[in-house]
Enzyme design. Structure first.
Site, mmCIF file in Angstrom:
data_model
loop_
_atom_site.group_PDB
_atom_site.id
_atom_site.type_symbol
_atom_site.label_atom_id
_atom_site.label_comp_id
_atom_site.label_asym_id
_atom_site.label_seq_id
_atom_site.Cartn_x
_atom_site.Cartn_y
_atom_site.Cartn_z
ATOM 1 C CB SER A 1 1.007 10.673 -11.923
ATOM 2 O OG SER A 1 1.349 10.857 -10.560
ATOM 3 C CG ASP B 1 1.943 1.469 -6.423
ATOM 4 O OD1 ASP B 1 2.982 1.949 -6.899
ATOM 5 O OD2 ASP B 1 1.097 2.144 -5.805
ATOM 6 N NE ARG C 1 8.558 -0.413 -6.460
ATOM 7 C CZ ARG C 1 7.498 0.091 -5.841
ATOM 8 N NH1 ARG C 1 6.402 0.396 -6.525
ATOM 9 N NH2 ARG C 1 7.525 0.293 -4.536
ATOM 10 C CE LYS D 1 1.922 2.805 0.583
ATOM 11 N NZ LYS D 1 3.389 2.614 0.433
ATOM 12 C CB SER D 2 -4.072 5.072 -1.748
ATOM 13 O OG SER D 2 -3.002 4.579 -2.513
ATOM 14 N NE ARG E 1 3.943 -1.037 -3.610
ATOM 15 C CZ ARG E 1 2.933 -1.258 -2.781
ATOM 16 N NH1 ARG E 1 2.615 -2.496 -2.442
ATOM 17 N NH2 ARG E 1 2.241 -0.249 -2.275
ATOM 18 C CD GLN F 1 2.455 9.363 -5.447
ATOM 19 O OE1 GLN F 1 3.437 10.048 -5.739
ATOM 20 N NE2 GLN F 1 2.563 8.209 -4.813
#
Length: 747
Positions: A482, A630, A661, A336-337, A702, A484
């Site tokens: 991070s 993740d 989470r 996905k990344s 997830r 992102q």
């Protein structure tokens, strides 16, 4: 037996819509008595004989006497006369509502006809119908799982609106509310305009010299497109006249679109043609997926096409029974990344980029759609193949609306960096889950570069970016590990004067740096620091996206914990910034080996073979936490099946993912009877036998997939709610898992 919502309901106009309203009210016990008003004595006799109504009258004053709810279901053009005729019979507290498909003129008529009763008029429009018409076609289930739009005015009593909403809801309808003008605009664009075009096309062809020959050779596309031209001409004559202003506005927009299409054909402009058609193709596919709908029927009195839901469930539940093992060869979806980044960089490159293995999940598709909305021609995806016609770093165009990122935090954060240096203003929005996630961590360093960015309450979406701001390169020390945030700053640096550099406190995934290099952009890396200089050029290339290790993680855990399992996961990306899950599972005793290691477009890949093995609890090394951030929901399931205790610390980042989470996983473990202790930055899990239970995934894909794998060792069934977002990262998970040996059923 509970009291009915209304003592007496009067239905004025006993056709399909009015008759079905009466039948639904009777079936669901929503009225003490039901009376009909109609000009036709025969219709009234039919309604009474069919048991749809208790009594009827051709005198509308008599029909509405004593009624506490009046539902007017007559043609829109007759609404003013009908309301004037029935007004003298209305009780002081009667509520009036209607089923007309045009609201502006109906509201005007009601304002002029109802006098002191106008405040208790609740305009409405049921989006429902079927092929047959008349009271004989009345169907008590017509409104079940269909939409009803209410358009109250500023003068409408909120209590009256609430009661009308309650009766539609009790009939099984989904009730929406919008402004009357907006309703008429939306219906003009999505229903009235298509009907007008269908009538026009058939009429145009019918006036040709030998229309018989033309129609003889008409293919399925012609039949499908013009089907709605078989609708009632009298009804549509009224609708076109009553919604004249909105329809003409929609027709003007369509004419502009046709002119652009014609110009592209005339100029033999391949990119323009492909752009129009790919955007249209994608938009329709998105609409159909969003609504989960397939078949269409004609709505007679409501005047609109409506869709009947298919067997797919908008928000499925996973029910997983205990036992089983995972065997065979399972190819999980593309990374996905990398899929996100391939669209972003391919769009900004010079030339045409070919992508193989693109993940066709909703998150990556949100990124793809955003760039289509900014004028990039993108073909596909078709079986993971995407062709991107790059526009260069400065070739994006202002979108006509806010860019919707769905559930994708990666899309929103990375796009914030890319869009900070554009010449146009833009707004980024997302779904309810994404709208709770922090965005200031990206916005703050970009502001230091000169960007003008605002966020919503508490630094959350929407994100609004002011265009035309000159950016300057900065050095930024990441306060947290991070990828992102690092990527957003580097992508903003593409548009900045001078050098932009980022130093991270711990290693994070480096797909952005690697892929920039693959597009020919120089990225300098020195230990924990990555740097680039703005003003360069991206050059199109071919990309092969490997299988996503985050998706593979669920199967790595499942095969490890289920006795007798042996599973091969081919062509999985093993970027060293992403293999924390493998390292952690190996420390726990997992039997995992990498075979056929090779390079694919600058990214290392391998076939991963995993066999079942006894796992033991460990203290997870903090240096591995960013490399598996993740994958921890799946790792928590491995810990629940391990001998002894597993302790995770330094993972506070898990609190601000699609869900909290740490807490959501802890709640699920508690439901199964797994002993655990929650910390602010982690969790302690004691492994051992556990049972079944009901899990709330809170829309986190997830969480849902992790607890599905837990069933392999559970002693009872596990029910997992709210699983719609599994499609955001792993389309086809349920089918693939069941094929591998998981006892999973989708409800």
């Amino acid at each position: 037996m509970s009291e009915p919502l209304f003592n007496r309901i009067a239905v004025i106009g006993l056709g399909l819509i009015g008759g079905s309203f009466a039948a639904a009210a009777r079936k669901n016990g929503l009225a003490g008595s039901i009376v009909a008003g109609s000009r036709s004595a025969r219709t009234l006799e039919q309604g009474i004989a069919l048991g749809v109504v208790d009594e009827g009258s051709q005198d509308l004053v008599e029909a509405v006497k004593g009624a506490d709810l009046v539902f007017v279901s007559t043609p829109v053009s007759a609404m003013g006369k009908v309301l004037s005729a029935l007004k003298p019979g209305l009780s002081r507290t009667a509520i009036i509502t209607d089923g007309g498909s045009v609201k502006g003129n109906v509201i005007t008529a009601a304002r002029g006809s109802l006098g002191e009763h106008y405040s208790r008029f609740v305009p409405g429009h049921p989006i429902a119908g079927k092929e047959k018409s008349g009271v004989s076609a009345a169907d008590a289930d017509l409104y079940q799982d269909h939409r009803v739009i209410l358009t109250p005015t500023e003068a409408t009593d909120p209590a009256a609106t609430a009661r009308v909403r309650a009766i539609w809801t009790a009939m099984g309808a989904e009730v929406l509310q919008m402004a009357p003008d907006y309703h008429d605009q939306v219906l003009a664009e999505t229903s009235h305009l298509p009907h007008l075009l269908a009538f026009s096309l058939v009429d145009t062809l019918a006036r040709q010299g030998d229309s018989t020959e033309i129609f003889r050779y008409a293919a399925g596309g012609f039949r499908d497109f013009t089907r709605i031209a078989s609708s009632d001409p009298v009804m549509w004559h009224d609708i076109f006249r009553e919604n004249k202003a909105a329809l003409l506005q929609s027709l003007d927009l369509f004419s502009d679109g046709i002119a652009r299409f014609r110009q592209a054909v005339s100029d033999d402009d391949s990119d323009a043609l492909m752009g129009i058609m790919t955007r249209a193709n994608s938009a329709r596919a998105h609409f159909m997926a969003m609504n989960g709908r397939t078949s269409y029927t004609r709505a007679h009195h409501s005047g609109d096409d409506t869709t009947m839901t298919d067997s797919s469930n908008a928000n499925p539940t996973f029910v997983v029974t205990p036992g089983g093992r995972l065997t065979g060869r399972v190819r999980v979806p593309g990374d996905k990344s990398m899929s996100h980044r391939s669209i972003m960089l391919g769009s900004l490159a010079e030339g045409v980029t070919q992508v193989e293995g693109f993940l066709e999940g909703e998150d990556a598709l949100a990124t793809l759609q955003a760039f289509r909305d900014m004028g990039v021609v993108i073909e596909g995806p078709h079986n993971g193949q995407v062709t991107i016609h790059g526009v260069g770093l400065h070739g994006l165009k202002a979108p006509g609306k806010a860019l919707y990122m769905g559930n994708s935090g990666t899309s929103m954060r990375l796009l914030t960096g890319l869009l900070a240096g554009q010449a146009f203003d833009v707004e980024l929005t997302g779904d309810a889950s994404l709208s709770k996630r922090p965005m200031e961590r990206v916005a703050s360093p970009l502001r230091d570069m000169g960007a003008q960015i605002s966020t919503g309450n508490e630094g959350r979406p929407p994100v609004r970016i002011r265009g035309g701001q000159p950016l300057k390169g900065i050095h930024y020390d990441l306060p947290m590990a991070s990828a992102q945030v690092k990527s957003a700053v580097l992508l903003g640096g593409l548009y900045a004067e001078g050098e932009t550099s980022v130093t991270e406190p711990a290693p994070t995934r480096d797909h952005t740096e690697r892929m920039l290099g693959g597009f020919g952009y120089d990225v300098r890396r020195d230990g924990a620091t990555s740097a680039l200089t703005g003003g360069g050029t991206l050059t199109a290339c071919k990309l092969e996206v490997p299988a996503d290790i985050s998706s593979a993680a669920f199967f790595l855990v499942g095969a490890s914990i289920a006795e007798g399992s042996e599973l091969t996961l081919p062509h999985v990306g093993i970027n060293p910034t992403r293999t924390g899950v493998i390292d952690i599972l190996k420390l726990m005793g997992a039997d995992i080996r990498l075979e056929n290691q090779r390079d694919a477009g600058g990214e290392p890949v391998a076939d991963i073979v995993v066999k079942s093995a006894p796992l033991k609890g460990i203290e997870i090394p903090e240096e591995l936490v960013p490399l598996a951030i993740d994958e921890f929901p799946a790792i928590f399931i491995a810990a629940a099946c391990a001998e002894g205790e597993t302790v995770l610390r330094g993972a506070e980042e898990l609190r601000v993912k699609e869900s909290d989470r740490i807490q959501v996983m802890a709640d699920g473990l508690a439901a199964l009877g797994v002993d655990h202790q929650v910390f602010e930055d982690g969790i302690r899990i004691s492994g051992g036998p556990f049972g079944g239970g009901e899990i709330q995934s809170h829309g986190d894909h997830r969480i849902a997939m992790s607890f599905a794998m837990a069933s392999l060792r559970a002693s009872g069934p596990i029910t997992i709610n709210d699983c719609a977002n599994v499609a955001t990262s792993f389309p086809g998970f349920a089918q693939l898992a069941a094929h591998a040996g998981l006892n999973l059923e989708v409800k």
